[in-house]
Design a protein around this motif. Structure first.
Motif, PDB file in Angstrom:
ATOM      1  N   THR A 135       0.836  -1.206   0.000  1.00  0.00           N
ATOM      2  CA  THR A 135       0.000   0.000   0.000  1.00  0.00           C
ATOM      3  C   THR A 135       0.868   1.252   0.000  1.00  0.00           C
ATOM      4  O   THR A 135       0.612   2.209  -0.752  1.00  0.00           O
ATOM      5  N   LEU A 136       1.908   1.257   0.824  1.00  0.00           N
ATOM      6  CA  LEU A 136       2.797   2.418   0.896  1.00  0.00           C
ATOM      7  C   LEU A 136       3.601   2.593  -0.392  1.00  0.00           C
ATOM      8  O   LEU A 136       3.795   3.719  -0.864  1.00  0.00           O
ATOM      9  N   LEU A 137       4.060   1.477  -0.972  1.00  0.00           N
ATOM     10  CA  LEU A 137       4.801   1.570  -2.234  1.00  0.00           C
ATOM     11  C   LEU A 137       3.929   2.142  -3.351  1.00  0.00           C
ATOM     12  O   LEU A 137       4.384   2.978  -4.150  1.00  0.00           O
ATOM     13  N   ALA A 138       2.676   1.700  -3.400  1.00  0.00           N
ATOM     14  CA  ALA A 138       1.764   2.226  -4.416  1.00  0.00           C
ATOM     15  C   ALA A 138       1.533   3.717  -4.220  1.00  0.00           C
ATOM     16  O   ALA A 138       1.470   4.484  -5.193  1.00  0.00           O
ATOM     17  N   ARG A 139       1.439   4.134  -2.972  1.00  0.00           N
ATOM     18  CA  ARG A 139       1.230   5.565  -2.698  1.00  0.00           C
ATOM     19  C   ARG A 139       2.478   6.368  -3.051  1.00  0.00           C
ATOM     20  O   ARG A 139       2.388   7.480  -3.588  1.00  0.00           O
ATOM     21  N   VAL A 140       3.667   5.810  -2.779  1.00  0.00           N
ATOM     22  CA  VAL A 140       4.915   6.479  -3.162  1.00  0.00           C
ATOM     23  C   VAL A 140       4.994   6.627  -4.681  1.00  0.00           C
ATOM     24  O   VAL A 140       5.358   7.679  -5.212  1.00  0.00           O
ATOM     25  N   ASN A 141       4.621   5.573  -5.380  1.00  0.00           N
ATOM     26  CA  ASN A 141       4.692   5.600  -6.845  1.00  0.00           C
ATOM     27  C   ASN A 141       3.727   6.601  -7.457  1.00  0.00           C
ATOM     28  O   ASN A 141       3.927   7.032  -8.594  1.00  0.00           O
ATOM     29  N   HIS A 142       2.695   6.978  -6.724  1.00  0.00           N
ATOM     30  CA  HIS A 142       1.799   8.033  -7.203  1.00  0.00           C
ATOM     31  C   HIS A 142       2.551   9.346  -7.363  1.00  0.00           C
ATOM     32  O   HIS A 142       2.293  10.124  -8.288  1.00  0.00           O
ATOM     33  N   GLY A 143       3.494   9.589  -6.440  1.00  0.00           N
ATOM     34  CA  GLY A 143       4.433  10.689  -6.599  1.00  0.00           C
ATOM     35  C   GLY A 143       3.979  12.058  -6.162  1.00  0.00           C
ATOM     36  O   GLY A 143       4.725  13.030  -6.291  1.00  0.00           O
ATOM     37  N   MET A 181       1.535   8.987   4.633  1.00  0.00           N
ATOM     38  CA  MET A 181       1.877   7.588   4.821  1.00  0.00           C
ATOM     39  C   MET A 181       1.236   7.004   6.080  1.00  0.00           C
ATOM     40  O   MET A 181       0.880   5.825   6.119  1.00  0.00           O
ATOM     41  N   ALA A 182       1.096   7.829   7.106  1.00  0.00           N
ATOM     42  CA  ALA A 182       0.456   7.377   8.339  1.00  0.00           C
ATOM     43  C   ALA A 182      -0.984   6.951   8.083  1.00  0.00           C
ATOM     44  O   ALA A 182      -1.455   5.924   8.590  1.00  0.00           O
ATOM     45  N   ILE A 183      -1.703   7.730   7.301  1.00  0.00           N
ATOM     46  CA  ILE A 183      -3.107   7.434   7.008  1.00  0.00           C
ATOM     47  C   ILE A 183      -3.231   6.122   6.243  1.00  0.00           C
ATOM     48  O   ILE A 183      -4.046   5.248   6.581  1.00  0.00           O
ATOM     49  N   TYR A 184      -2.419   5.977   5.201  1.00  0.00           N
ATOM     50  CA  TYR A 184      -2.503   4.768   4.383  1.00  0.00           C
ATOM     51  C   TYR A 184      -2.051   3.529   5.144  1.00  0.00           C
ATOM     52  O   TYR A 184      -2.617   2.444   4.982  1.00  0.00           O
ATOM     53  N   ALA A 185      -1.041   3.682   5.996  1.00  0.00           N
ATOM     54  CA  ALA A 185      -0.574   2.544   6.789  1.00  0.00           C
ATOM     55  C   ALA A 185      -1.629   2.110   7.797  1.00  0.00           C
ATOM     56  O   ALA A 185      -1.878   0.906   7.983  1.00  0.00           O
ATOM     57  N   LEU A 186      -2.258   3.070   8.458  1.00  0.00           N
ATOM     58  CA  LEU A 186      -3.294   2.762   9.441  1.00  0.00           C
ATOM     59  C   LEU A 186      -4.448   2.002   8.786  1.00  0.00           C
ATOM     60  O   LEU A 186      -4.892   0.967   9.289  1.00  0.00           O
TER      61      LEU A 186
END
Length: 386
Positions: free
Chosen positions: A49-57, A272-277
């Motif tokens: 989930t975090l990797l996908a959010r990082v790749n959004h950029g 990242m906190a929101i997506y990780a939670l």
């Protein structure tokens, strides 16, 4: 599912636990088993989930929406049988941040706040740094479990105490307070109109011998008297992402807490906190069940290993991945004990007296790590005793 068998390389990652070990313990060959984070990678679902959010950029301002609320609500219902309304939720960077905000919002300078000692060190700091008066109710050990001196507890409440900070599960002792103990505490707090700030950050890390009960879930009156502080960070090893939440059913208390956040300029969780939670609570349960088995085995190993000596006794925890080691039979004062652990055993543990004077003769060990690390740490201590 999870990788719980091999010790990862954490040095060089700005890890508090590993990269500060030399400055704290004075040597590179001290094995760090102190600060309460785990040496396990997060569930793949969170990582992906975090990797996908990082790749959004793009990392602009981010909201906690209905889907995040529902992930929290569903988790609390499934894991703890607690029905929570989304109107009760406030998001925060951390449980201790939440505690500071609640103290400032709901108590005044000079008012008394009660803690049960020995207990998590930041409780002391929260009370004293905010210029409140610290009051203590000493727990006592009986049959390898901490117990509450209810006569003293009630006496402290009726002497003008404004708030009580509960630690459940208890850190460092590992007690998971029973429903009857919780009911007795909250009923007394209601009787004397004492607020309950309940730190339940370890509530998902419960061994098979116990069951966690949120104190606010006991009754409507208990819910209104309580501000509950929770987080996925201990459960899923996310402490560095700084994500937590507060459950407050009394809307007036909640509004005061939210205004205090505003006064401090805290308005958002980081992206990242929101997506990780959300990922943790939606998709992390299978990983958690596997983790609990690993911790149960580590716990059993440590308890059994120290039975080989009469100098150190491991207090069996009912929750958390922390074990409270009773070293009083070693015949050392606390300074000697600290020195012996780091120079002779070469294991970095938490000093018992940092949790209060009742911690004299104790040390706290973190077993949230692969078995090879646990075996190495315990082995060093036993070898040094010989």
């Amino acid at each position: 599912m999870g990788n719980f068998t091999k010790q990862p390389q954490r040095t060089g990652t700005r890890s508090v636990k590993w990269d500060r070990a030399k400055s704290i313990y004075g040597s590179n060959d001290v094995l760090p088993m102190w600060v309460a984070d785990m040496d396990f990678k997060v569930p793949a679902e969170i990582e992906n989930t975090l990797l996908a959010r990082v790749n959004h950029g793009i990392f602009g301002y981010t909201i906690t929406d209905k889907q995040v609320d529902e992930a929290v609500i569903n988790w609390l219902k499934k894991r703890h049988g607690w029905d929570v309304n989304r109107k009760w939720l406030t998001y925060s960077p951390g449980v201790i941040t939440s505690l500071h905000m609640a103290i400032q919002a709901l108590t005044s300078v000079g008012e008394q706040i009660l803690i049960q000692t020995p207990v998590y060190t930041p409780f002391y700091h929260a009370v004293e740094k905010l210029d409140r008066k610290l009051v203590t109710n000493s727990l006592f050990l009986e049959n390898d479990q901490y117990r509450i001196d209810f006569d003293d507890f009630e006496q402290k409440l009726c002497e003008g105490t404004k708030a009580f900070i509960l630690c459940n599960p208890h850190n460092p002792g590992g007690r998971v307070w029973t429903k009857s103990e919780l009911k007795k505490m909250v009923d007394l707090c209601i009787q004397y109109d004492v607020l309950v700030f309940s730190d339940e950050i370890h509530s998902d890390l419960i061994y098979s011998s116990a069951k966690h009960v949120p104190i606010a879930s006991l009754s409507e009156d208990a819910s209104k008297q309580t501000v509950t502080l929770m987080s996925p960070t201990k459960t899923f090893n996310l402490a560095g992402l700084q994500t937590s939440f507060i459950v407050t059913s009394d809307h007036k208390k909640k509004e005061k807490i939210q205004r205090q956040f505003g006064k401090q300029g805290i308005h958002f969780l980081n992206t990242m906190a929101i997506y990780a939670l959300e990922a943790a609570y939606k998709d992390g349960e299978a990983w958690l069940e596997e983790l609990l088995q690993v911790l149960e085995e580590n716990r059993r190993y440590v308890i059994d290993a120290f039975k080989e000596t009469d100098q150190i006794h491991a207090i069996p925890p009912e929750g958390t991945y922390l074990i409270w080691l009773d070293c009083r039979n070693m015949g050392k004062d606390q300074a000697e004990l600290r020195k012996w652990m780091k120079e002779k055993a070469k294991v970095g543990l938490n000093d018992g007296v940092s949790f209060g004077v009742e911690g004299e003769g104790f040390m706290r060990m973190n077993i949230g790590c692969p078995r090879e690390t646990v075996v190495e740490g315990v082995g060093r201590i036993l070898a040094a005793l010989e």
